[in-house]
Design a protein around this motif. Sequence first.
Motif, short mmCIF file in Angstrom:
data_model
loop_
_atom_site.label_atom_id
_atom_site.label_comp_id
_atom_site.label_asym_id
_atom_site.label_seq_id
_atom_site.Cartn_x
_atom_site.Cartn_y
_atom_site.Cartn_z
N ARG A 172 46.67 -30.46 -39.06
CA ARG A 172 45.35 -31.08 -38.99
C ARG A 172 45.22 -32.14 -40.08
O ARG A 172 44.32 -32.12 -40.92
N SER B 41 55.79 -26.31 -38.65
CA SER B 41 54.77 -25.30 -38.37
C SER B 41 54.60 -25.13 -36.87
O SER B 41 54.32 -26.08 -36.15
N VAL B 42 54.79 -23.91 -36.39
CA VAL B 42 54.61 -23.58 -34.99
C VAL B 42 53.60 -22.45 -34.90
O VAL B 42 53.73 -21.43 -35.59
N THR B 43 52.59 -22.62 -34.06
CA THR B 43 51.60 -21.56 -33.85
C THR B 43 51.90 -20.86 -32.54
O THR B 43 51.84 -21.48 -31.48
N PRO B 44 52.25 -19.57 -32.59
CA PRO B 44 52.46 -18.84 -31.35
C PRO B 44 51.20 -18.84 -30.50
O PRO B 44 50.08 -18.82 -31.04
N GLU C 288 48.51 -16.37 -31.23
CA GLU C 288 47.70 -16.55 -32.44
C GLU C 288 46.70 -17.70 -32.31
O GLU C 288 45.98 -17.99 -33.28
N MET C 289 46.66 -18.33 -31.18
CA MET C 289 45.69 -19.40 -30.97
C MET C 289 44.35 -18.77 -30.60
O MET C 289 44.20 -18.20 -29.52
N TRP D 235 40.12 -31.06 -30.88
CA TRP D 235 39.90 -29.63 -31.05
C TRP D 235 39.05 -29.08 -29.90
O TRP D 235 39.29 -27.98 -29.41
N ALA E 200 57.44 -19.22 -29.37
CA ALA E 200 55.99 -19.27 -29.50
C ALA E 200 55.26 -18.67 -28.31
O ALA E 200 54.03 -18.66 -28.28
N TYR F 163 47.57 -28.37 -31.47
CA TYR F 163 48.74 -27.63 -31.94
C TYR F 163 50.03 -28.40 -31.70
O TYR F 163 51.09 -28.03 -32.21
N GLU G 116 51.68 -28.49 -28.89
CA GLU G 116 52.58 -27.60 -28.15
C GLU G 116 52.21 -27.57 -26.67
O GLU G 116 51.04 -27.41 -26.31
#
Length: 559
Positions: A26, A50-53, A56-57, A99, A312, A335, A337
């Motif tokens: 961000r 940085s990877v957000t699974p 976890e979102m 967002w 992820a 993200y 992704e």
Amino acid sequence: MMKKPHLRLLSVLLAAALLIGCVPARASALGLLDWLFSDDEEVKKPTGDSVTPFSEMVYTRPDLDELQALLDTVTARAQTKNAVSVLEGVYDFYDAYDWIYTNATLADIHYSANLSDDYWEEENNFCTTALNEADQMLTSLYTTLAASPCRSKLEGAFFGEGFFEGYDGDGNGISDEKLLELVNRESELISQYYTQVSKSNTLLGSFFPPYKAMAQTMVDLIRVRNELASCLGFDSYEEYANVYLYARDYTPEQMSQCLDEIQQKLVPLYVDVFYDVAERDCSEEDTYEYVRKLANAIGGTVLDAFELMDQAGLYDIAQSSDKFNSSFETYLTSYGEPFVFMNAGGDAFDQLTFAHEFGHFCNDYALGYKSSSIDVAEIFSQAMEYLSLVYVTDYDDLPRLKIVDSLCTYVEQACYAKFEQEMYLIPEDELSVEALFDLYERIATDYGFASGDYFDRRDFVTVTHFFTSPMYVFSYIISNDAAMQIYQLELESPGAGLDCYLDNLDNEEGYFLAFLESAGLESPFTGGYVDDLARTFQRLFRQEASGFDYFTAREGDAA
């Protein structure tokens, strides 16, 4: 199918590449400005570890008040000549917009996974309306910047010369309130369609659509969309779709000629072909393993994309009677992704479908924050299916299945495209449920559909694209042609087709014909190309004994 927002209105389509919401962590507006104006090419490639699974979102209902406050800040700054300050505000706005878009995407994914979930239905409906309002704010932002004393600096430094010309004065004369009313009405009707689909599913997985009710929803959508196109100054909804929704660089005349030639040259082959491969059960594990082997065999960017998807959990390929009966790939902008959604059928098609959506995933992974047109994006999905036949050889039935499916893609999507063209042209006083049933029966007959024992003149209501992605289906036809060319390259010179695919995964050219030229591929609108296709399919079906494992060159004769 690659599922995109169903109506990225006005400025969103013109400036999609500006929504840099996938910059890691961000990033601040000032950091983004440093990146934008840097002369260092390496600095201009924002990457992050940085990877957000997906698990976890956390979904957060969009806050339009926050977006409005940021718009007010930019509006105040735009009265000055401080272009840097204005751009800082613009990026804060973009970040908040992304967002909202990301949370709307999350709501859509969760709702698609369980159409019977009342919570996600409510949130998905809320987000759809919120996105329409956010789009209006984005248009307001550009209108404000067009009147700013630092307009020329903003265009010179970032937006590009002439960017704000479409935001001068009163524009097309339609009020924001009227436009919002129309797009919200369209969203309501699409939500109504989802509800009708949900109520059509049974515990046994069967589908019993309320034909007349769904057809009436289509009638209402046609009315709203035609009014929207008219209000925005277009002569037809097709023109609006080609210009605004899909930014096509070929003419309606080329499209019509293509559809007519398919009807004349390929339908005779289509009516004699059926999916005569042996039925094979396919588990979720088998489907996933197919694409895993494919990614490992190709390596490079494709393998990197697969590992991201795997680690992820950016996919849902399970089978469920509660899921939306479709497949799509979408992008979680904030993200950075992609995500693949598929409602499996439990048969061999699942492997090709997952490969298709994974092709979209790879393209979005490689492009990152940039965007691609539907016409171009579908090349990478369909070509991944063809390449899978070369790089995963565990299943003897898939080459035959894919080649029959390829012929069906041309004919069936041409039928759907022709139907869409004509249904938006039905005079207002003649538009009705029965008129749509009659029209579909006539066109389905022309394209060989009505000859089947199971034809139902009401079945167009089961085609999701008509409701959620109008005028999309033509993209499947021309992108399939480009994908076949990549497959031919690979089979005639091993590695050549794959090189073409990999070299262009991050090709930023969004216009279809321009992309083909940049990639060294031929246009499907050149004279005689459908004749060549017919000869190609004729050869393939004569060579059944060879297993249908290659395409011969198009330019040869039929002997």
